[in-house]
Enzyme design. Structure first.
Site, PDB file in Angstrom:
ATOM      1  N   THR A 132      15.259 -24.554 -15.881  1.00 38.40           N
ATOM      2  CA  THR A 132      13.853 -24.381 -16.233  1.00 38.40           C
ATOM      3  C   THR A 132      13.018 -24.742 -15.015  1.00 38.40           C
ATOM      4  O   THR A 132      13.248 -25.775 -14.385  1.00 38.40           O
ATOM      5  CB  THR A 132      13.491 -25.303 -17.416  1.00 38.40           C
ATOM      6  N   GLN A 174      11.383 -28.876   8.888  1.00 37.06           N
ATOM      7  CA  GLN A 174      10.399 -29.563   9.730  1.00 37.06           C
ATOM      8  C   GLN A 174       9.362 -28.602  10.312  1.00 37.06           C
ATOM      9  O   GLN A 174       8.345 -29.030  10.822  1.00 37.06           O
ATOM     10  CB  GLN A 174      11.106 -30.284  10.884  1.00 37.06           C
ATOM     11  N   SER A 222      10.811 -27.267   2.558  1.00 38.24           N
ATOM     12  CA  SER A 222      10.654 -28.371   1.620  1.00 38.24           C
ATOM     13  C   SER A 222       9.188 -28.782   1.523  1.00 38.24           C
ATOM     14  O   SER A 222       8.536 -29.042   2.536  1.00 38.24           O
ATOM     15  CB  SER A 222      11.497 -29.555   2.088  1.00 38.24           C
ATOM     16  N   HIS A 270       7.488 -31.455   0.450  1.00 35.02           N
ATOM     17  CA  HIS A 270       6.890 -32.763   0.759  1.00 35.02           C
ATOM     18  C   HIS A 270       6.706 -33.003   2.250  1.00 35.02           C
ATOM     19  O   HIS A 270       6.152 -34.027   2.654  1.00 35.02           O
ATOM     20  CB  HIS A 270       7.690 -33.903   0.119  1.00 35.02           C
ATOM     21  N   CYS A 330      18.679 -48.090   9.256  1.00 38.00           N
ATOM     22  CA  CYS A 330      19.695 -48.817   8.513  1.00 38.00           C
ATOM     23  C   CYS A 330      19.115 -49.171   7.164  1.00 38.00           C
ATOM     24  O   CYS A 330      18.437 -50.171   7.022  1.00 38.00           O
ATOM     25  CB  CYS A 330      20.061 -50.080   9.275  1.00 38.00           C
ATOM     26  N   ASN A 341      14.387 -32.641  13.333  1.00 38.24           N
ATOM     27  CA  ASN A 341      13.658 -33.683  12.618  1.00 38.24           C
ATOM     28  C   ASN A 341      13.485 -34.960  13.419  1.00 38.24           C
ATOM     29  O   ASN A 341      12.546 -35.711  13.210  1.00 38.24           O
ATOM     30  CB  ASN A 341      14.350 -33.999  11.290  1.00 38.24           C
ATOM     31  N   GLY A 363      14.846 -29.274   0.032  1.00 40.14           N
ATOM     32  CA  GLY A 363      15.301 -28.607   1.242  1.00 40.14           C
ATOM     33  C   GLY A 363      16.815 -28.686   1.352  1.00 40.14           C
ATOM     34  O   GLY A 363      17.476 -27.728   1.761  1.00 40.14           O
TER      35      GLY A 363
END
Lengths: 356, 394
Positions: B239, B181, B201, B203, B327, B153, B73
């Site tokens: 490719t 999202q 995206s 995933h 973090c 997101n 993405g």
């Protein structure tokens, strides 16, 4: 909660604690302020990004959870600001002592409690134990004398000591290496860093200049009688006992003996003038005793690298102590700490206010 | 440590569905041909590629030849923004975006600023919304691109994309939306919504990582992203990641096939969680729009608490969630999204994002609601600020 740097000491500490049956959670403190250079951030010291990568790898190898925790604000306030302020006051700070006192064993300990964890562990070379007779927790030097780090830990109080584990302090260097080998750590590892972790190239003068609003003005070098000897670059660049980097030659070795903030002067003296017989220390903490009621014989250490010296500690009315040495000591420096020992036991310590 | 594992971070990533994995597997081994080759197994790969392209196109109302596969993405966002900017430089140098975009968009825009482009970062209201009027007012003769995310997101707020698209089309300005999202979660039609470029995206909707796509409306002027072979009609050399693309195709087909059923369930879980948190825990604030938000998104700020400690303790209880100030190794700053909707620093630090997915159950929420109030209470007990407030209240 075990503080991990990815280095041998804290990694071995993790292995020992696991073997002793503790449930260990590894953490690395994230302390770097935005002002710190990227290079320093990625490579320097115990809390750098490379330390995070290394520590994470060790934690994975040992199969323990690992987290990076944010201690940026407390580090800035209690370590970096203190460091700058002390130099601007003409004193020579010890940021490691401040970090241990306010960050590792205060903020991190509180974080651990809030998460329901019983202890904070570190890879410090020191021993903590409970003395049944004295009914007190004692801090002792590490078995490996050359690695001992108790000088930087004298501020710990009884409550803190009851909740801190420093497992490698009771192992010899060889044994630590052996455990490191067993868990597959690169024993050579990273070199021990004695430098100040947030200052690039150890150029602390530049660091302060770039991170303060105060003007750092040049001033006079004077001798102990007040005669002007030359010009200095600004008091933050000097520490008591310093000989190199004065920028002038005097025909004989000359040392910084005092920093006079009021008049922006750096006082120089010869070899004999850099020695003191006694000092006054403030901000005192005692570990093996509750308080000092009467003068006591101790071995006193006035810098991380200084040898211990025979001395007598005398309580003063205002909570400060006077330390009288049997033999004069070289470069007693305001801002550094004096730590008192009785054999391998840490009696206590304080911050040097002034030499006498 | 607990044995229980509840995954509530579907906005971060999702597991690959079994059917998706099965569709992919042959393309790693027996059907390994290079899609550019002329012989049979090469042609098989090419066929699989084009079928996947058809599925992506169908899912968003585009034509197949308007779909270009990428490696992520982030790549699609970078390509859309830099590609349009460089290609239309003679026309103008002004780009409009919002303050709450993903870093893939924000940092690409900041990079373009260093290259001499001018970027307007539109503020959002307290719910995280930007309006079509704001966009219209920001358009100048030099404006060449509007890039506004479909759904956020962190706080899940869904932007009025169709209205913004209408404005953009009327003014003749290209409109890109980062829909990473949104795709697979809410219905999208690029032609109804007047979208010129759209990033997605795999995933995020139960497809594999490492594969995404950029929709480029036919006729949009955009530079090629990678120069090399003639793949993706010469616009994105490399490719092709055939297995990944097949996975993306399968995943988007499944995700968009039963959107309504899936969303009914996700919205029910979201609503229950929001209501129970508000009922059981004092001093909380729901971040993002109350209803105009992603079906599975819940985002709360808990006063007097650091999100960091909260996440760790949830992790120890086997609950995987995320905060506004994750973090990991680098960044510690509170989320720019939470700051943009007006949260003060200290409250932005105490935020928690829970994002539900298909495999979550009501029992998961039972467990969450058993654990979360306890943890919040425990962390608050350590806070001197909370102590003062609690005392005043009694």
């Amino acid at each position: 909660m075990l503080g991990m740097s990815g280095g041998v000491d804290s990694s071995v500490a993790a292995a020992i604690l696991l073997e002793q049956g503790f449930e260990v959670i590894g953490v690395t403190m994230q302390i770097w302020p935005d002002i710190v250079e990227d290079k320093q951030k990625s490579e320097g010291g115990c809390c750098s990004l490379s330390a995070v990568d290394d520590a994470r790898r060790v934690a994975d190898k040992l199969g323990i959870p690992y987290y990076v925790l944010n201690f940026k604000d407390v580090f800035r306030e209690k370590v970096i600001d203190y460091f700058k302020d002390e130099y601007l006051k003409g004193r020579t700070p010890n940021p490691c002592i401040a970090c241990n006192r306010h960050v590792k064993f205060d903020a991190m300990l509180k974080k651990a409690s809030s998460m329901g964890l019983d202890y904070v562990g570190t890879g410090h070379y020191a021993q903590i134990g409970y003395d049944e007779k004295l009914k007190r927790y004692l801090l002792r030097k590490s078995v490996t004398a050359t690695k001992d780090q108790t000088y930087a830990l004298y501020n710990l109080n009884q409550e803190q000591l009851s909740r801190i584990l420093m497992p490698i302090g009771s192992y010899t260097k060889d044994k630590v290496r052996e455990i490191a080998g067993k868990i597959g750590l690169c024993v050579a590892g990273k070199p021990d860093s004695q430098e100040i972790c947030f200052v690039e190239d150890n150029d602390y003068g530049r660091f302060i200049r770039e991170n303060t609003d105060y003007e750092i003005a040049p001033g006079d070098f004077v001798d102990t009688r007040g005669n002007i000897l030359g010009r200095h670059k600004g008091i933050v660049h000097y520490t008591v006992g310093q000989r190199k980097g004065l920028g002038i030659s005097f025909g004989k070795p000359m040392y910084v003996v005092e920093i006079d903030v009021q008049r922006n002067r750096v006082v120089l003296g010869d070899d004999s003038e850099v020695f003191s017989n006694a000092l006054i220390a403030e901000d005192i903490n005692f570990i093996s005793i509750d308080s000092l009621k009467e003068p006591q014989r101790v071995k006193a250490k006035i810098r991380y690298s200084a040898k211990e010296a025979d001395a007598e500690v005398i309580p003063l009315e205002d909570g400060c102590v006077q330390v009288v040495f049997d033999a004069p000591q070289r470069a007693v420096t305001p801002g550094q700490s004096v730590v008192f020992y009785d054999g391998d036991i840490v009696v206590g310590g304080g911050v040097i206010k002034n030499p006498i | 440590m607990t044995e229980r594992m509840i995954y509530l971070d579907h906005a971060a990533t999702t597991p690959v569905k079994k059917e998706v994995l099965e569709a992919m597997l042959p393309y790693f081994t027996e059907k390994f041909g290079n899609a550019s080759s002329i012989y049979t197994i090469g042609r098989e790969s090419k066929k699989a590629l084009e079928e996947a392209r058809d599925k992506v196109a169908a899912a968003i109302g585009a034509q197949s030849k308007e779909i270009f596969f990428t490696a992520s993405g982030t790549e699609a966002d970078n390509w859309a923004i830099k590609g349009v900017a460089y290609s239309n430089r003679t026309k103008g140098n002004h780009i409009i975006t919002t303050a709450i975009e993903h870093h893939a968009v924000l940092h690409a825009c900041q990079y373009l600023e260093s290259e001499g482009f001018e970027v307007t970062y539109l503020p959002v209201d307290k719910n995280g919304l930007v309006s079509a009027e704001q966009v219209a007012a920001a358009i100048k003769p030099e404006t060449i691109l509007i890039t506004i995310m479909f759904a956020n997101n962190e706080i899940g707020t869904i932007q009025p994309i169709a209205e913004i698209g209408k404005v953009a089309r009327e003014k003749g300005v290209y409109f890109h939306t980062d829909a990473v999202q949104a795709v697979g979660n809410i219905p999208i039609d690029v032609s109804d919504m007047n979208i010129d470029l759209l990033s997605l995206s795999s995933h995020k909707f139960y497809g594999p990582k490492g594969v995404g796509a950029l929709y480029i409306r036919k006729g949009v002027k955009i530079t090629s992203f990678l120069h090399g072979g003639a793949q993706e009609r010469g616009r994105r050399a490399s490719t092709e990641n055939v297995a990944g693309i097949v996975g993306l195709g399968k995943a988007i087909e499944i995700a968009c096939g039963n959107l309504e059923d899936k969303n009914r369930k996700l919205i029910a879980m979201r609503e229950r969680t929001i209501e129970e948190i508000m009922k059981k825990i004092p001093f909380v604030k729901l971040n993002g729009h109350r209803t105009q938000r992603l079906p599975g998104n819940v985002n709360f700020s808990f006063e007097f608490i650091e999100g960091e400690s909260l996440l760790l303790m949830l992790d120890m209880k086997g609950i995987a969630a995320s905060s506004g100030s994750a973090c990991t190794s680098g960044s510690l700053d509170p989320s720019h999204v939470l700051l943009a909707i007006g949260l003060p620093h200290e409250i932005a630090h105490g935020s928690l994002r829970l994002t539900f997915g298909e495999e979550n159950t009501d029992e998961d929420i039972d467990y969450l609601m058993e654990v979360l109030p306890m943890i919040v209470q425990r962390l608050r007990e350590m806070s001197p600020l909370y102590e003062a407030v609690a005392k005043n209240n009694t």
